[in-house]
Scaffold this active site. Structure first.
Site, PDB file in Angstrom:
ATOM      1  N   GLU A  91      81.605  87.174  45.488  1.00 17.83           N
ATOM      2  CA  GLU A  91      80.445  87.027  44.622  1.00 17.83           C
ATOM      3  C   GLU A  91      80.114  88.331  43.919  1.00 17.83           C
ATOM      4  O   GLU A  91      80.402  89.422  44.419  1.00 17.83           O
ATOM      5  CB  GLU A  91      79.245  86.563  45.462  1.00 17.83           C
ATOM      6  CG  GLU A  91      79.506  85.165  46.015  1.00 17.83           C
ATOM      7  CD  GLU A  91      78.329  84.586  46.769  1.00 17.83           C
ATOM      8  OE1 GLU A  91      78.037  83.415  46.534  1.00 17.83           O
ATOM      9  OE2 GLU A  91      77.714  85.288  47.586  1.00 17.83           O
ATOM     10  N   CYS A 104      76.175  94.186  40.632  1.00 17.95           N
ATOM     11  CA  CYS A 104      76.574  94.465  42.008  1.00 17.95           C
ATOM     12  C   CYS A 104      77.906  93.761  42.252  1.00 17.95           C
ATOM     13  O   CYS A 104      77.997  92.545  42.130  1.00 17.95           O
ATOM     14  CB  CYS A 104      75.488  93.936  42.940  1.00 17.95           C
ATOM     15  SG  CYS A 104      75.898  94.098  44.684  1.00 17.95           S
ATOM     16  N   CYS A 111      84.727  91.277  55.222  1.00 17.42           N
ATOM     17  CA  CYS A 111      84.627  92.680  55.620  1.00 17.42           C
ATOM     18  C   CYS A 111      84.955  92.771  57.097  1.00 17.42           C
ATOM     19  O   CYS A 111      84.512  91.947  57.885  1.00 17.42           O
ATOM     20  CB  CYS A 111      83.219  93.223  55.364  1.00 17.42           C
ATOM     21  SG  CYS A 111      83.076  94.984  55.770  1.00 17.42           S
ATOM     22  N   CYS A 115      79.040  94.505  60.681  1.00 18.43           N
ATOM     23  CA  CYS A 115      77.683  94.972  60.977  1.00 18.43           C
ATOM     24  C   CYS A 115      76.853  93.773  61.447  1.00 18.43           C
ATOM     25  O   CYS A 115      77.001  92.660  60.924  1.00 18.43           O
ATOM     26  CB  CYS A 115      77.056  95.620  59.756  1.00 18.43           C
ATOM     27  SG  CYS A 115      77.975  97.080  59.221  1.00 18.43           S
ATOM     28  N   CYS A 118      74.812  91.412  58.848  1.00 17.14           N
ATOM     29  CA  CYS A 118      75.387  91.170  57.511  1.00 17.14           C
ATOM     30  C   CYS A 118      76.181  89.873  57.469  1.00 17.14           C
ATOM     31  O   CYS A 118      77.081  89.647  58.279  1.00 17.14           O
ATOM     32  CB  CYS A 118      76.275  92.350  57.125  1.00 17.14           C
ATOM     33  SG  CYS A 118      77.180  92.086  55.590  1.00 17.14           S
ATOM     34  N   CYS A 353      70.662  91.181  48.929  1.00 16.64           N
ATOM     35  CA  CYS A 353      71.544  92.036  49.731  1.00 16.64           C
ATOM     36  C   CYS A 353      71.887  91.383  51.046  1.00 16.64           C
ATOM     37  O   CYS A 353      71.017  90.894  51.752  1.00 16.64           O
ATOM     38  CB  CYS A 353      70.839  93.324  50.111  1.00 16.64           C
ATOM     39  SG  CYS A 353      70.467  94.346  48.770  1.00 16.64           S
TER      40      CYS A 353
HETATM   41  N1  SAH Z   1      79.874  97.729  52.889  1.00 14.81           N
HETATM   42  C1  SAH Z   1      78.999  98.554  52.145  1.00 14.81           C
HETATM   43  C2  SAH Z   1      78.490  97.900  50.885  1.00 14.81           C
HETATM   44  C3  SAH Z   1      78.143  96.461  50.924  1.00 14.81           C
HETATM   45  S1  SAH Z   1      76.706  96.031  51.811  1.00 14.81           S
HETATM   46  C4  SAH Z   1      77.856  99.015  53.006  1.00 14.81           C
HETATM   47  O1  SAH Z   1      77.702  98.519  54.119  1.00 14.81           O
HETATM   48  O2  SAH Z   1      77.150  99.917  52.568  1.00 14.81           O
HETATM   49  C5  SAH Z   1      75.379  96.582  50.760  1.00 14.81           C
HETATM   50  C6  SAH Z   1      74.083  96.867  51.497  1.00 14.81           C
HETATM   51  O3  SAH Z   1      73.460  95.645  51.963  1.00 14.81           O
HETATM   52  C7  SAH Z   1      74.284  97.735  52.728  1.00 14.81           C
HETATM   53  O4  SAH Z   1      73.322  98.743  52.816  1.00 14.81           O
HETATM   54  C8  SAH Z   1      74.103  96.730  53.823  1.00 14.81           C
HETATM   55  O5  SAH Z   1      73.787  97.336  55.033  1.00 14.81           O
HETATM   56  C9  SAH Z   1      73.013  95.852  53.294  1.00 14.81           C
HETATM   57  N2  SAH Z   1      72.865  94.580  53.994  1.00 14.81           N
HETATM   58  C10 SAH Z   1      73.819  93.900  54.670  1.00 14.81           C
HETATM   59  N3  SAH Z   1      73.310  92.762  55.196  1.00 14.81           N
HETATM   60  C11 SAH Z   1      71.993  92.729  54.846  1.00 14.81           C
HETATM   61  C12 SAH Z   1      70.948  91.793  55.059  1.00 14.81           C
HETATM   62  N4  SAH Z   1      71.154  90.656  55.717  1.00 14.81           N
HETATM   63  N5  SAH Z   1      69.737  92.068  54.544  1.00 14.81           N
HETATM   64  C13 SAH Z   1      69.545  93.205  53.835  1.00 14.81           C
HETATM   65  N6  SAH Z   1      70.492  94.112  53.584  1.00 14.81           N
HETATM   66  C14 SAH Z   1      71.721  93.888  54.086  1.00 14.81           C
HETATM   67 FE1  SF4 Z   2      80.806  95.270  55.776  1.00 15.09          FE
HETATM   68 FE2  SF4 Z   2      78.444  94.078  55.634  1.00 15.09          FE
HETATM   69 FE3  SF4 Z   2      78.778  96.207  57.216  1.00 15.09          FE
HETATM   70 FE4  SF4 Z   2      78.772  96.536  54.550  1.00 15.09          FE
HETATM   71  S1  SF4 Z   2      77.050  95.840  55.796  1.00 15.09           S
HETATM   72  S2  SF4 Z   2      80.217  97.426  56.048  1.00 15.09           S
HETATM   73  S3  SF4 Z   2      79.757  94.601  53.916  1.00 15.09           S
HETATM   74  S4  SF4 Z   2      79.762  94.207  57.453  1.00 15.09           S
END
Ligand code: SAH
Ligand code: SF4
Length: 379
Positions: A91, A104, A111, A115, A118, A353
């Protein structure tokens, strides 16, 4: 298979053209057609020699990801779902604001870093996107928004109707969609070079942001090879909590990450690092967490961007109440750290996000076996 010209940055295209006995300026001409005019048909590249056009038709193509869905939210946020083959889709989201338009984009199908909060991470990992698939998102969005120059018109002009229509111009790009950009380093850097190239998108380094969960050696490499604005996903003020939320922390703990941020600033186009911090109710959002954060970032010029957690099915976390987010921001600001709270955009189309899910064929079989493939992801 034909070469996808979107996979080449300027140096790559010049080298490929040299192999055909063509001069560098020919490569630059083609780059401009592709990335400034959004022209995908070689026959219409009118100032390119006819013989070269014929060769390109034979040897090359402009292969763009197919758009599967195009949705616009009530607040104007627009999201495209792009098919990248084999059952995978990623996306990309356009966020219009009063004085800028931010795109974005995604860098991986899924990934591997997993995390805890996420949605992309929860789906597992399939593969890295190619340079063409990464830059193809910008190409596609510009096409759909009418933000390419008009061929035949005076150089540099956009279609007249977009002149006063800031909500259709992409002024900023953030690599904050699906995937960890620095785990797909080579392809991401080629795409960044195209974004910055005056013969392509010509964006300023300050308006292109890489967001990373903190892959330290790749942060150092980016600093030396292609410094752009850097956002680091922090999410916790100490290693114990960060190990739980951002598993890559076990490999690159906070002290090393802070040192890498300091090194990055020596060459960064901006004089601060943006720390992203997702606000999770009762997990990382207390006043004590805020104070601990201030101590952690003491030696790193930075700004904070607090992100209210965006829920997704079976997330297992809740968004911090607005009052607690405000208090957290207040404590940081009292320590003279510029702090903003990210407005949630496009929630009604799941474009906020962390909600980007696309469609991923998980090759890590995460659903069956929840081991974390940190070494694999960081290699
Ligand atoms: N992988 C990279 C970039 C993609 S994620 C990273 O982790 O930085 C982009 C941002 O969205 C990151 O700061 C991530 O921690 C945040 N993010 C992920 N899941 C989220 C959620 N459920 N609610 C709000 N922010 C989230
Ligand atoms: Fe990967 Fe999501 Fe962690 Fe970013 S926040 S590194 S996209 S798992």
């Amino acid at each position: 298979m034909k070469h996808n010209l979107l996979d080449f940055d300027a140096a790559g295209l010049i080298a490929w053209f040299a192999g055909m006995g063509e001069k560098p300026f020919r490569a630059k001409q083609v780059l401009r057609w592709l990335h400034q005019f959004g022209e995908a048909d070689f026959e219409r590249m009118s100032d390119v020699a006819r013989s070269l056009r014929a060769q390109l038709v034979e040897l090359a193509e402009v292969r763009l990801p197919q758009v599967m869905r195009d949705a616009t939210a009530a607040d104007g946020t627009r999201k495209w779902l792009l098919d990248v083959g084999n059952g995978n889709a990623v996306e990309c989201v356009f966020i219009p604001e009063e004085n800028r338009g931010t795109l974005c984009i995604s860098t991986q199908a899924g990934c591997a870093l997993d995390c805890a909060f996420c949605s992309t991470g929860k789906q597992g990992f399939n593969r890295n996107l190619t340079t063409g698939e990464i830059i193809g998102q910008l190409w596609w969005a510009k096409k759909a928004l009418g933000d390419f120059r008009v061929s035949g018109g005076p150089a540099g002009r956009r279609p007249a109707e977009t002149d006063f229509c800031v909500e259709r111009i992409i002024s900023n790009v953030v690599l904050m969609g699906m995937g960890e950009p620095l785990a797909n380093y080579e392809n991401v850097v080629s795409a960044l070079r195209l974004m910055l190239d005056d013969n392509a998108y010509g964006l300023s380094r300050r308006r292109v942001t890489v967001s990373t969960s903190g892959i330290v050696p790749a942060i150092d490499r980016l600093r030396d090879e292609c410094p752009v604005a850097l956002a680091v996903s922090l999410h916790a003020p100490n290693d114990t909590l960060r190990d739980r939320l951002v598993p890559i922390n076990a490999k690159y703990p906070l002290a090393e990450l802070m040192a890498a941020c300091r090194r990055y600033l020596e060459k960064s186009p901006r004089d601060f690092i943006t720390f992203e911090y997702v606000m999770l109710d009762g997990v990382n959002d207390s006043e004590e967490h805020a104070r601990e954060l201030i101590r952690l970032v003491r030696e790193v010029p930075c700004k904070f961007n607090l992100i209210p957690f965006n829920p997704f099915p079976a997330a297992g976390f809740k968004r911090s109440p607005a009052q607690r987010v405000r208090r957290f921001a207040e404590i940081l600001m009292q320590a003279h750290i510029v702090t903003t709270t990210r407005k949630t955009r496009g929630e009604d189309i799941d474009a906020a996000c962390g909600q980007l899910a696309g469609q991923v064929r998980d090759r890590t079989r995460r659903g069956e076996k929840r081991t974390i493939t940190i070494a694999e992801a960081a290699s």
